[in-house]
Design a protein around this motif. Structure first.
Motif, PDB file in Angstrom:
ATOM      1  N   PHE A 155       0.831  -1.205   0.000  1.00  0.00           N
ATOM      2  CA  PHE A 155       0.000   0.000   0.000  1.00  0.00           C
ATOM      3  C   PHE A 155       0.867   1.256   0.000  1.00  0.00           C
ATOM      4  N   ALA A 156       1.909   1.270   0.834  1.00  0.00           N
ATOM      5  CA  ALA A 156       2.802   2.438   0.893  1.00  0.00           C
ATOM      6  C   ALA A 156       3.547   2.638  -0.420  1.00  0.00           C
ATOM      7  N   LEU A 157       3.975   1.556  -1.057  1.00  0.00           N
ATOM      8  CA  LEU A 157       4.701   1.679  -2.324  1.00  0.00           C
ATOM      9  C   LEU A 157       3.787   2.181  -3.444  1.00  0.00           C
ATOM     10  N   ILE A 158       2.558   1.718  -3.481  1.00  0.00           N
ATOM     11  CA  ILE A 158       1.620   2.181  -4.512  1.00  0.00           C
ATOM     12  C   ILE A 158       1.334   3.668  -4.336  1.00  0.00           C
ATOM     13  N   ILE A 159       1.155   4.101  -3.086  1.00  0.00           N
ATOM     14  CA  ILE A 159       0.933   5.530  -2.832  1.00  0.00           C
ATOM     15  C   ILE A 159       2.161   6.346  -3.272  1.00  0.00           C
ATOM     16  N   THR A 160       3.354   5.811  -3.048  1.00  0.00           N
ATOM     17  CA  THR A 160       4.568   6.515  -3.445  1.00  0.00           C
ATOM     18  C   THR A 160       4.629   6.713  -4.957  1.00  0.00           C
ATOM     19  N   VAL A 161       4.242   5.692  -5.718  1.00  0.00           N
ATOM     20  CA  VAL A 161       4.217   5.825  -7.184  1.00  0.00           C
ATOM     21  C   VAL A 161       3.248   6.923  -7.602  1.00  0.00           C
ATOM     22  N   GLY A 162       2.053   6.926  -7.021  1.00  0.00           N
ATOM     23  CA  GLY A 162       1.077   7.959  -7.366  1.00  0.00           C
ATOM     24  C   GLY A 162       1.533   9.351  -6.976  1.00  0.00           C
ATOM     25  N   TYR A 163       2.166   9.452  -5.805  1.00  0.00           N
ATOM     26  CA  TYR A 163       2.619  10.768  -5.352  1.00  0.00           C
ATOM     27  C   TYR A 163       3.729  11.318  -6.248  1.00  0.00           C
TER      28      TYR A 163
END
Length: 296
Positions: A155-163
């Motif tokens: 979840f944290a890695l996916i948010i990082t890609v979007g950010y």
């Protein structure tokens, strides 16, 4: 003297007095409780493969399709979803690193941070789904606990890609591209970008151009600013849109892992509480208090 000798003989022959020690009530209650529990356990049927099988004090969950519980099917469905989008993005990032399509070289040069985080996130999602399948098939709650923990990392890695995609696109993208072209990229990287985009220089052929057969100072090719901006704008928009669109699905996978991991079989939550020795025949404090109120 004879009387005194007889008294001494009687004292010697008389046995010592027996002292009866009074046992505490608590120990007697323990003995009675253990006897009662042993008798109750012996009277209840115990299957060799499941000790709680056939006990009347246990209410089991209904087994769903093909002998699996509903929670287990939900875990299988959500974990399959995780495996699908993890594999899709893992294949996409590997194809980009392998330059399998025309514009891949632009992504490798201009978006190496986003590409690295995307590869890490997709690989972690794939490995997490494998751990989930092991826990689901073997009904192993320890693996399912690790599975639920690793999902938060995904979840944290996916948010990082979007950010990263949102930040690079909205924070003055044209100025960022100009700074990178003039100060960050090597002549070889500029040459690869110019060859792929069919342009020369950033704004014109004399603006930090890497000269080769198709690009020289008097070249008629346009600068790379416009084409480079259009590609980066579309790529970053698609990147953070897809990343943020996956988040609700991933949150559903996390909720399913938290709510259903303990119910992967029919045993969890159905066993009765173990007896508390000092409460006697009562199962918990509530029953003991009710009995005390009735005696009053």
């Amino acid at each position: 003297m004879i009387v005194a000798d007889d008294e001494k003989v009687n004292r010697i022959n008389t046995p010592p007095p027996v002292i009866h020690h009074r046992q505490p009530i608590r120990s007697s209650l323990r003995l009675s409780n253990t006897k009662h529990s042993v008798q109750s356990d012996v009277s209840k049927p115990i299957a060799p493969h499941l000790r709680s099988c056939g006990r009347s004090d246990i209410v089991r969950q209904r087994v769903g399709f093909l002998g699996w519980t509903i929670a287990r099917w939900i875990l299988l469905l959500t974990n399959t979803m995780l495996l699908v989008y993890g594999c899709i993005f893992l294949v996409a990032t590997c194809a980009t690193y392998g330059l399998a399509y025309e514009r891949a070289i632009i992504i490798v040069i201009a978006n190496k941070e986003i590409l690295a985080v995307s590869f890490t996130a997709s690989l972690f999602c794939f490995l997490t789904s494998i751990v989930g399948y092991i826990g689901i098939v073997n009904k192993n709650r320890r693996y399912l606990g690790y599975y639920a923990l690793f999902l938060w990392v995904c979840f944290a890695l996916i948010i990082t890609v979007g950010y990263l995609g949102f930040k690079h696109r909205t924070w003055n993208l044209k100025a960022q591209l100009g700074v990178r072209w003039r100060h960050d990229y090597t002549p070889k990287q500029r040459e690869l970008l110019q060859d792929n985009l069919h342009c020369c220089g950033f704004e014109n052929p004399s603006d930090h151009a890497a000269y080769f057969l198709r690009c020289w100072a008097q070249s008629l090719l346009p600068g790379c600013q416009h084409k480079f901006y259009l590609f980066e704008n579309a790529f970053l928009l698609n990147t953070y849109t897809i990343a943020f669109a996956i988040l609700p699905i991933h949150v559903a996978v996390i909720l399913a892992s938290i709510l259903c991991s303990n119910h992967v079989d029919v045993v969890f939550g159905t066993r009765s509480r173990p007896p508390i020795p000092y409460l006697g025949e009562f199962k918990d404090w509530r029953e003991w208090e009710q009995a005390m109120h009735k005696q009053k």
